[in-house]
Structure formats: C-alpha cells, structure tokens
Design a protein around this motif. Structure first.
Motif, short mmCIF file in Angstrom:
data_model
loop_
_atom_site.label_atom_id
_atom_site.label_comp_id
_atom_site.label_asym_id
_atom_site.label_seq_id
_atom_site.Cartn_x
_atom_site.Cartn_y
_atom_site.Cartn_z
N VAL A 1 0.87 -1.18 0.00
CA VAL A 1 0.00 0.00 0.00
C VAL A 1 0.90 1.22 0.00
N MET A 2 0.72 2.09 -0.99
CA MET A 2 1.58 3.28 -1.09
C MET A 2 0.75 4.53 -1.28
N ILE A 3 1.37 5.67 -0.99
CA ILE A 3 0.79 6.97 -1.29
C ILE A 3 1.86 7.81 -1.98
N PHE A 4 1.41 8.85 -2.69
CA PHE A 4 2.32 9.83 -3.26
C PHE A 4 2.56 10.95 -2.25
N GLY A 5 3.77 11.54 -2.30
CA GLY A 5 4.11 12.65 -1.43
C GLY A 5 4.22 13.96 -2.19
N ASN A 6 4.84 14.95 -1.56
CA ASN A 6 4.92 16.27 -2.20
C ASN A 6 5.93 16.31 -3.34
N HIS A 7 6.89 15.37 -3.37
CA HIS A 7 7.84 15.33 -4.49
C HIS A 7 7.29 14.54 -5.67
N ASP A 8 6.66 13.40 -5.41
CA ASP A 8 6.22 12.53 -6.51
C ASP A 8 4.71 12.59 -6.73
N HIS A 9 4.13 13.78 -6.53
CA HIS A 9 2.69 13.94 -6.76
C HIS A 9 2.39 13.66 -8.23
N MET A 10 1.69 12.58 -8.47
CA MET A 10 1.44 12.10 -9.83
C MET A 10 -0.02 11.67 -9.96
N LYS A 11 -0.42 11.43 -11.18
CA LYS A 11 -1.70 10.78 -11.42
C LYS A 11 -1.50 9.27 -11.38
N GLN A 12 -2.50 8.57 -10.91
CA GLN A 12 -2.37 7.12 -10.76
C GLN A 12 -2.00 6.45 -12.08
N GLU A 13 -2.56 6.94 -13.19
CA GLU A 13 -2.30 6.30 -14.48
C GLU A 13 -0.87 6.50 -14.96
N ASP A 14 -0.11 7.41 -14.33
CA ASP A 14 1.28 7.64 -14.73
C ASP A 14 2.26 6.71 -14.01
N LEU A 15 1.76 5.93 -13.06
CA LEU A 15 2.62 5.02 -12.32
C LEU A 15 2.72 3.69 -13.07
N LEU A 16 3.94 3.26 -13.37
CA LEU A 16 4.15 2.07 -14.19
C LEU A 16 4.26 0.80 -13.36
N VAL A 17 3.30 0.59 -12.48
CA VAL A 17 3.24 -0.64 -11.69
C VAL A 17 2.13 -1.52 -12.25
N SER A 18 2.44 -2.78 -12.49
CA SER A 18 1.46 -3.69 -13.07
C SER A 18 0.28 -3.89 -12.11
N PRO A 19 -0.94 -3.90 -12.63
CA PRO A 19 -2.11 -4.13 -11.77
C PRO A 19 -2.00 -5.46 -11.03
N SER A 20 -2.38 -5.44 -9.76
CA SER A 20 -2.34 -6.64 -8.94
C SER A 20 -3.28 -6.45 -7.76
N PRO A 21 -3.96 -7.51 -7.34
CA PRO A 21 -4.79 -7.40 -6.13
C PRO A 21 -3.95 -7.13 -4.89
N TYR A 22 -2.63 -7.31 -5.01
CA TYR A 22 -1.75 -7.10 -3.86
C TYR A 22 -1.05 -5.73 -3.90
N PHE A 23 -1.49 -4.86 -4.82
CA PHE A 23 -0.94 -3.50 -4.86
C PHE A 23 -2.08 -2.50 -4.79
N LYS A 24 -1.93 -1.50 -3.92
CA LYS A 24 -2.96 -0.48 -3.76
C LYS A 24 -2.32 0.89 -3.62
N LEU A 25 -2.66 1.81 -4.54
CA LEU A 25 -2.31 3.22 -4.39
C LEU A 25 -3.48 3.89 -3.68
N LEU A 26 -3.20 4.46 -2.53
CA LEU A 26 -4.27 4.93 -1.65
C LEU A 26 -4.51 6.43 -1.81
N GLY A 27 -5.78 6.81 -1.81
CA GLY A 27 -6.15 8.22 -1.70
C GLY A 27 -5.76 9.07 -2.88
N ASN A 28 -5.95 8.57 -4.10
CA ASN A 28 -5.65 9.37 -5.27
C ASN A 28 -6.52 10.63 -5.27
#
Length: 405
Positions: free
Chosen positions: A87-114
């Motif tokens: 489970v990860m979040i973006f901070g003030n340096h890497d503020h990005m849109k979720q679709e710009d993150l190149l992590v493969s979809p997985s039920p074991y990966f969650k970007l929180l609070g986009n």
C-alpha cells in the motif's frame, strides 16, 4: 502479522555537489537509494511480511525517469508475486496521477487516496487477521489544509494511518505539507500511524505508534546516520505492536570534527585527518576543522582541493570518501573592545544585502550560474564562514607580530 514501513526513497535524486568524484564512485552513490530499496524488499521476503507501507516520495520528482519507474515496478512485482500486500501513497515530491505510475495491476498492490481524497482499504492476512489502511496521496506539491478531520473513526479492525505530512508549525508559511498535531492523531485512536516526509528517523508517540522512519538513504551531509526502514510485528490477539529499525542504506554520511590549537605542518595535518575518518562501513565524510585560523592560506587551499580529498580517501577503509571540508574559527584569539567592534562592523558591512547583491551582480557578468549560488543559504553561510576564517587568520598574524615587537 508482520509489516514493513518505509518512506522517502527519492529514487532519481541527482546528488548535486559530488560531480568531482570519479565516475565509478559517483555512480555508486547515485544507485545507493536503489540498493537500499532492493534490500528492503529482500528483508520483506526473508521475513515473510504480510504488508509493506510506502509513505510517499518514492520518486524525487513528479516526472520520474523511465529507469526509476521500471526499477520500482520490478521491486513491487517481487513483493506482489510473493502475495505481500503493498500500500503506497504519493508525497509532495512525486505527486502524480495514478495512471502515470508504471506498476502492473495486482490485487496485492494499492495506491491509496488518489486526488488527495482520504481513502480506507480493508485487507485480510492469510491467517485471517483483518486490518484497515487509511490515507491520502498528493496531487500537488503542497497541501495546506489539515486532513485529519477527514479521517474516519476507527472501526473494529487494527488500523494503520498512512500520511506524508509534517507537524503543524507556529509559522503559518511552513504549514504546507498536510499539517497535523500529535494530539489529533492520538485522538483518532488508530493503532499505527505510518508517516513520511521528515528525513530524520523519529517516533512522535508509542501510544499509539506515530512513526517517521526517515529516508532510506542519506543524500548529503545533512542526512547523517543509519538509514532504512521499520519492521513491525503485531500480536493478533492483543493488538500490541513492536517495531525494530533495520538499516538498509549502503552508504553512511558522517560529520567528524578535529580541533587545532596551534600551527601544524601539512604532513601532521594530513595524518590527523586520516586518523579521524574512521568507520566500520562505506562512509562519506564532511570534515569540520575547528581552530582554522591556525592554517596558512596555502594549507586552507590544500584541504579544500578535491584532489586532496581523493588522496585522503585512498587511505580510508571500505572505499570511504572525504567529500567536504568546513572551517570553524574558535574564540581563543582575544581582541580588545575597539578591534572586536571594528571586526563585527566589517562583517556586517560586507554581508549587508545590498553589498552582497552588488558583489553577486559583478560576479554574474562573468558566470551566469552565480545567481543560483547566491540564492543558496548553504553557499552564503560557507562564504561567510570562510571570510571569517581568513579575517581571523590575518588578525592572528598581526597580533603575533605586535606581541613579538
């Protein structure tokens, strides 16, 4: 249940100010954050943790390089392939849109609070232990409002709060990173607050745990000491949580200091420096020389020469490096009241904003980069410090000559 909490990997950090290092050495430090992250993943796999919490600023910018993105995606895949929840979040340096993150979809990966919305996600371990993770990501580099009122009340599950944030300051202009108070977090009654943003390791509370793990690799001399992550374990019956810091950063930064009490030969000075630079692992040293007024102009130039630093470094174990030397004037040189007042007035006049601006203006005509340096507080402080060293050295020579005559 076991978990790992880390933050502030700052992948792709440029490591400015170290370009004088040999290319192989510079590449080593440039890759140090990657090595630290890989060691964290190795630790997660070895400990068979259930959860990895990433509290923001994984990347050094909101437009990370493809290399950094692919490396991070590879490390996440190692975790998700092992069915470890990430489970990860973006901070003030890497503020990005979720679709710009190149992590493969997985039920074991969650970007929180986009989109900076506080979000709650519920998970269950293989052993049937339920837990919630609640947090938000940055969409811009500043969040000025207090986000804590948006956090929901704790339910029956063990609850993690996940934030990239800074304690509220009395200075309003500093409250731009989701400002909070410790009382606010404690009143939520969550079990563990996994924080990011502050690069120094710090536990704000143990009831409940409110934890800054620091960054995973020091990038300069202001980020000294061991760097890594926290490994936590939860007693699933009592809910009691214990945490243990694990060092993963391959490079240490240290700031040793030597004191001079009189004139010293170049050979003795070099031997004194080498004797002070001791460490049990690869270390980058910023050396402070106190009593610098005892150094001659030639000696000052010598110890500030990167070639001299490399000569010293060749004598150090673990391929450690001397990368910076700073001077401090001690107060052993006594001036009478009139001389002391004149000395202070000269310093204030030289570094008055208008005077310094004029000096920079003249300098900038020869070198356009001067304006950037003149806006750097660390550079200005270093110039002031060196000026004081030279003035005190001159005064010492005058005083010695006067006393001799």
């Amino acid at each position: 249940m076991k978990f790992i909490h880390f933050a502030d990997a700052h992948l792709d950090s440029p490591f400015r100010g170290l370009s004088f290092l040999p290319s192989e050495e510079f590449n080593h430090i440039y890759q140090a954050a990657d090595q630290s992250l890989k060691r964290i993943v190795d630790l997660a796999l070895a400990e068979k943790v259930d959860l990895v919490l990433i509290a923001g600023d994984t990347f050094d910018s909101s437009q990370p390089s493809p290399r950094a993105q692919l490396f991070f995606a590879e490390q996440v895949k190692r975790l998700t392939d092992a069915q470890i929840q990430v489970v990860m979040i973006f901070g003030n340096h890497d503020h990005m849109k979720q679709e710009d993150l190149l992590v493969s979809p997985s039920p074991y990966f969650k970007l929180l609070g986009n989109n900076e919305t506080v979000e709650q996600a519920t998970f269950t371990t293989d052993a049937g232990f339920n837990y919630d993770v609640i947090g938000f990501s940055y969409l811009n580099n500043h969040i000025t409002e207090d986000k804590i009122p948006e956090f929901p009340a704790k339910g029956k599950n063990y609850t993690f709060g996940l934030m990239h944030a800074q304690e509220k300051s009395a200075t309003a202009s500093q409250n731009v990173y989701a400002p909070f108070t410790v009382d606010e977090l404690q009143n939520l009654n969550y079990d563990y607050f996994a924080l990011g943003h502050i690069h120094a390791r710090n536990n704000l509370s143990s009831t409940p745990w409110i934890v800054y793990p620091g960054n995973i690799q020091g990038r300069h001399i202001n980020e000294m000491g061991a760097k890594g992550c926290y490994l936590g374990e939860i007693d699933e019956n009592s809910g009691k949580t214990t945490i243990d810091f694990k060092e993963t950063g391959p490079i240490l930064w240290q700031g040793p200091k030597i004191n001079l009490e009189g004139a010293i030969s170049k050979a003795d000075l070099q031997a004194k420096i080498i004797a002070k630079l001791e460490s049990g692992q690869k270390t980058y040293f910023s050396l402070t020389i106190a009593g610098a007024q005892y150094l001659s102009a030639e000696e000052r130039d010598l110890v500030q020469d990167p070639d001299f630093w490399q000569t010293i470094s060749q004598s150090l174990p673990f391929a450690s490096q001397l990368v910076d030397v700073r001077f401090v004037v001690n107060t052993s040189l006594k001036l009478n009241d009139n001389d002391q007042q004149a000395f202070q007035a000269a310093k204030e006049e030289l570094f008055a904003p208008a005077e310094f601006k004029q000096i920079v203006s003249d300098w900038q005509k020869k070198d356009p980069e001067a304006a950037k340096l003149a806006a750097d507080p660390d550079f200005i402080a270093a110039v002031k410090n060196l000026t004081e060293v030279k003035l005190m050295s001159k005064l010492k020579g005058i005083k010695d000559e006067t006393e001799t005559n």
